[in-house]
Scaffold this motif. Sequence first.
Motif, PDB file in Angstrom:
ATOM      1  N   ARG A 183       0.835  -1.207   0.000  1.00 35.72           N
ATOM      2  CA  ARG A 183       0.000   0.000   0.000  1.00 35.72           C
ATOM      3  C   ARG A 183       0.871   1.259   0.000  1.00 35.72           C
ATOM      4  O   ARG A 183       0.565   2.227  -0.695  1.00 35.72           O
ATOM      5  CB  ARG A 183      -0.926  -0.015   1.229  1.00 35.72           C
ATOM      6  N   ARG A 184       1.938   1.236   0.755  1.00 34.32           N
ATOM      7  CA  ARG A 184       2.829   2.405   0.792  1.00 34.32           C
ATOM      8  C   ARG A 184       3.470   2.639  -0.571  1.00 34.32           C
ATOM      9  O   ARG A 184       3.587   3.773  -1.029  1.00 34.32           O
ATOM     10  CB  ARG A 184       3.871   2.230   1.889  1.00 34.32           C
ATOM     11  N   ALA A 185       3.875   1.569  -1.235  1.00 36.48           N
ATOM     12  CA  ALA A 185       4.440   1.692  -2.582  1.00 36.48           C
ATOM     13  C   ALA A 185       3.391   2.240  -3.545  1.00 36.48           C
ATOM     14  O   ALA A 185       3.687   3.119  -4.370  1.00 36.48           O
ATOM     15  CB  ALA A 185       4.966   0.347  -3.063  1.00 36.48           C
ATOM     16  N   GLU A 186       2.168   1.744  -3.439  1.00 39.10           N
ATOM     17  CA  GLU A 186       1.096   2.229  -4.312  1.00 39.10           C
ATOM     18  C   GLU A 186       0.839   3.722  -4.099  1.00 39.10           C
ATOM     19  O   GLU A 186       0.604   4.450  -5.074  1.00 39.10           O
ATOM     20  CB  GLU A 186      -0.198   1.451  -4.041  1.00 39.10           C
ATOM     21  N   LEU A 187       0.875   4.158  -2.865  1.00 43.09           N
ATOM     22  CA  LEU A 187       0.660   5.582  -2.586  1.00 43.09           C
ATOM     23  C   LEU A 187       1.738   6.448  -3.229  1.00 43.09           C
ATOM     24  O   LEU A 187       1.449   7.536  -3.740  1.00 43.09           O
ATOM     25  CB  LEU A 187       0.596   5.826  -1.078  1.00 43.09           C
ATOM     26  N   ILE A 188       2.965   5.970  -3.233  1.00 45.41           N
ATOM     27  CA  ILE A 188       4.049   6.717  -3.868  1.00 45.41           C
ATOM     28  C   ILE A 188       3.833   6.789  -5.375  1.00 45.41           C
ATOM     29  O   ILE A 188       3.950   7.859  -5.985  1.00 45.41           O
ATOM     30  CB  ILE A 188       5.419   6.105  -3.530  1.00 45.41           C
ATOM     31  N   VAL A 189       3.513   5.655  -5.985  1.00 43.18           N
ATOM     32  CA  VAL A 189       3.298   5.645  -7.439  1.00 43.18           C
ATOM     33  C   VAL A 189       2.107   6.534  -7.796  1.00 43.18           C
ATOM     34  O   VAL A 189       2.169   7.303  -8.761  1.00 43.18           O
ATOM     35  CB  VAL A 189       3.106   4.203  -7.961  1.00 43.18           C
ATOM     36  N   ALA A 190       1.044   6.461  -7.018  1.00 41.58           N
ATOM     37  CA  ALA A 190      -0.122   7.307  -7.271  1.00 41.58           C
ATOM     38  C   ALA A 190       0.249   8.788  -7.130  1.00 41.58           C
ATOM     39  O   ALA A 190      -0.220   9.626  -7.909  1.00 41.58           O
ATOM     40  CB  ALA A 190      -1.262   6.953  -6.317  1.00 41.58           C
ATOM     41  N   HIS A 191       1.083   9.106  -6.168  1.00 41.20           N
ATOM     42  CA  HIS A 191       1.530  10.491  -6.005  1.00 41.20           C
ATOM     43  C   HIS A 191       2.346  10.944  -7.217  1.00 41.20           C
ATOM     44  O   HIS A 191       2.127  12.045  -7.735  1.00 41.20           O
ATOM     45  CB  HIS A 191       2.353  10.641  -4.728  1.00 41.20           C
ATOM     46  N   LEU A 192       3.273  10.107  -7.660  1.00 42.40           N
ATOM     47  CA  LEU A 192       4.065  10.445  -8.846  1.00 42.40           C
ATOM     48  C   LEU A 192       3.154  10.713 -10.036  1.00 42.40           C
ATOM     49  O   LEU A 192       3.380  11.649 -10.808  1.00 42.40           O
ATOM     50  CB  LEU A 192       5.056   9.323  -9.173  1.00 42.40           C
ATOM     51  N   ASP A 193       2.116   9.909 -10.174  1.00 41.81           N
ATOM     52  CA  ASP A 193       1.174  10.077 -11.275  1.00 41.81           C
ATOM     53  C   ASP A 193       0.393  11.391 -11.123  1.00 41.81           C
ATOM     54  O   ASP A 193       0.166  12.101 -12.104  1.00 41.81           O
ATOM     55  CB  ASP A 193       0.214   8.890 -11.318  1.00 41.81           C
ATOM     56  N   SER A 194       0.044  11.721  -9.898  1.00 46.77           N
ATOM     57  CA  SER A 194      -0.802  12.902  -9.675  1.00 46.77           C
ATOM     58  C   SER A 194      -0.061  14.222  -9.876  1.00 46.77           C
ATOM     59  O   SER A 194      -0.703  15.255 -10.068  1.00 46.77           O
ATOM     60  CB  SER A 194      -1.395  12.870  -8.267  1.00 46.77           C
ATOM     61  N   ILE A 195       1.253  14.207  -9.836  1.00 44.32           N
ATOM     62  CA  ILE A 195       1.998  15.466  -9.972  1.00 44.32           C
ATOM     63  C   ILE A 195       2.581  15.668 -11.367  1.00 44.32           C
ATOM     64  O   ILE A 195       3.361  16.596 -11.584  1.00 44.32           O
ATOM     65  CB  ILE A 195       3.115  15.580  -8.910  1.00 44.32           C
ATOM     66  N   LEU A 196       2.195  14.832 -12.315  1.00 40.42           N
ATOM     67  CA  LEU A 196       2.687  15.003 -13.679  1.00 40.42           C
ATOM     68  C   LEU A 196       2.235  16.349 -14.242  1.00 40.42           C
ATOM     69  O   LEU A 196       1.106  16.781 -14.031  1.00 40.42           O
ATOM     70  CB  LEU A 196       2.173  13.876 -14.574  1.00 40.42           C
ATOM     71  N   ASP A 197       3.125  16.976 -14.966  1.00 41.19           N
ATOM     72  CA  ASP A 197       2.847  18.262 -15.603  1.00 41.19           C
ATOM     73  C   ASP A 197       2.538  18.003 -17.076  1.00 41.19           C
ATOM     74  O   ASP A 197       3.444  17.822 -17.884  1.00 41.19           O
ATOM     75  CB  ASP A 197       4.053  19.188 -15.449  1.00 41.19           C
ATOM     76  N   TYR A 198       1.266  18.000 -17.404  1.00 40.35           N
ATOM     77  CA  TYR A 198       0.859  17.661 -18.766  1.00 40.35           C
ATOM     78  C   TYR A 198       1.192  18.747 -19.771  1.00 40.35           C
ATOM     79  O   TYR A 198       1.062  18.541 -20.975  1.00 40.35           O
ATOM     80  CB  TYR A 198      -0.625  17.291 -18.813  1.00 40.35           C
ATOM     81  N   ASP A 199       1.672  19.887 -19.304  1.00 40.34           N
ATOM     82  CA  ASP A 199       2.144  20.923 -20.210  1.00 40.34           C
ATOM     83  C   ASP A 199       3.490  20.544 -20.820  1.00 40.34           C
ATOM     84  O   ASP A 199       3.950  21.200 -21.765  1.00 40.34           O
ATOM     85  CB  ASP A 199       2.276  22.270 -19.487  1.00 40.34           C
ATOM     86  N   GLN A 200       4.129  19.508 -20.300  1.00 40.40           N
ATOM     87  CA  GLN A 200       5.437  19.079 -20.791  1.00 40.40           C
ATOM     88  C   GLN A 200       5.338  18.156 -22.006  1.00 40.40           C
ATOM     89  O   GLN A 200       6.347  17.701 -22.510  1.00 40.40           O
ATOM     90  CB  GLN A 200       6.230  18.394 -19.672  1.00 40.40           C
ATOM     91  N   GLY A 201       4.139  17.854 -22.439  1.00 36.17           N
ATOM     92  CA  GLY A 201       3.967  17.091 -23.667  1.00 36.17           C
ATOM     93  C   GLY A 201       3.889  15.595 -23.471  1.00 36.17           C
ATOM     94  O   GLY A 201       3.415  15.097 -22.448  1.00 36.17           O
ATOM     95  N   GLU A 202       4.374  14.895 -24.462  1.00 37.98           N
ATOM     96  CA  GLU A 202       4.225  13.446 -24.560  1.00 37.98           C
ATOM     97  C   GLU A 202       4.826  12.683 -23.387  1.00 37.98           C
ATOM     98  O   GLU A 202       4.319  11.630 -23.004  1.00 37.98           O
ATOM     99  CB  GLU A 202       4.873  12.967 -25.859  1.00 37.98           C
ATOM    100  N   ILE A 203       5.884  13.195 -22.792  1.00 34.38           N
ATOM    101  CA  ILE A 203       6.525  12.492 -21.685  1.00 34.38           C
ATOM    102  C   ILE A 203       5.541  12.264 -20.537  1.00 34.38           C
ATOM    103  O   ILE A 203       5.528  11.203 -19.918  1.00 34.38           O
ATOM    104  CB  ILE A 203       7.808  13.221 -21.196  1.00 34.38           C
ATOM    105  N   SER A 204       4.695  13.243 -20.276  1.00 38.06           N
ATOM    106  CA  SER A 204       3.707  13.105 -19.199  1.00 38.06           C
ATOM    107  C   SER A 204       2.706  12.003 -19.508  1.00 38.06           C
ATOM    108  O   SER A 204       2.346  11.222 -18.624  1.00 38.06           O
ATOM    109  CB  SER A 204       2.979  14.420 -18.968  1.00 38.06           C
ATOM    110  N   ASP A 205       2.268  11.925 -20.745  1.00 41.61           N
ATOM    111  CA  ASP A 205       1.333  10.869 -21.145  1.00 41.61           C
ATOM    112  C   ASP A 205       1.969   9.494 -21.001  1.00 41.61           C
ATOM    113  O   ASP A 205       1.327   8.551 -20.533  1.00 41.61           O
ATOM    114  CB  ASP A 205       0.869  11.076 -22.587  1.00 41.61           C
ATOM    115  N   ARG A 206       3.212   9.394 -21.388  1.00 44.44           N
ATOM    116  CA  ARG A 206       3.904   8.106 -21.286  1.00 44.44           C
ATOM    117  C   ARG A 206       4.126   7.695 -19.832  1.00 44.44           C
ATOM    118  O   ARG A 206       3.938   6.538 -19.471  1.00 44.44           O
ATOM    119  CB  ARG A 206       5.230   8.149 -22.037  1.00 44.44           C
ATOM    120  N   LEU A 207       4.536   8.662 -19.013  1.00 42.27           N
ATOM    121  CA  LEU A 207       4.723   8.356 -17.587  1.00 42.27           C
ATOM    122  C   LEU A 207       3.399   7.973 -16.937  1.00 42.27           C
ATOM    123  O   LEU A 207       3.342   7.042 -16.125  1.00 42.27           O
ATOM    124  CB  LEU A 207       5.355   9.538 -16.864  1.00 42.27           C
TER     125      LEU A 207
END
Length: 101
Positions: free
Chosen positions: A30-54
């Motif tokens: 669960r702790r690992a999932e929370l970290i991955v979910a956090h990484l996903d939630s802070i993506l900057d979609y203004d940066q283009g394709e890299i955000s979509d891929r991540l």
Amino acid sequence: MLYDGARRFLRQGSIAMREGQVERAHNTLRRAELIVAHLDSILDYDQGEISDRLHAIYQFCLAHLNTARGEQDAAKLEEVSDLLGELREAWAQVTEEIARP
């Protein structure tokens, strides 16, 4: 640091799963999932394709971890850990390139 933390929790979860420690495996997973979910939630979609891929990678990781929990499959935790390790190394290389004069 977040990748390292997630990987540490995944290693702990894998060990717990292999030892039949269901509650400990669940808690560390669960702790690992929370970290991955956090990484996903802070993506900057203004940066283009890299955000979509991540985003796609993080969503895959979360789905794979959910499957691992249901099947009690430690190997799936290790697969996600390896993937996060590859991402960590890629970001480290980017950082090195930026820091070079």
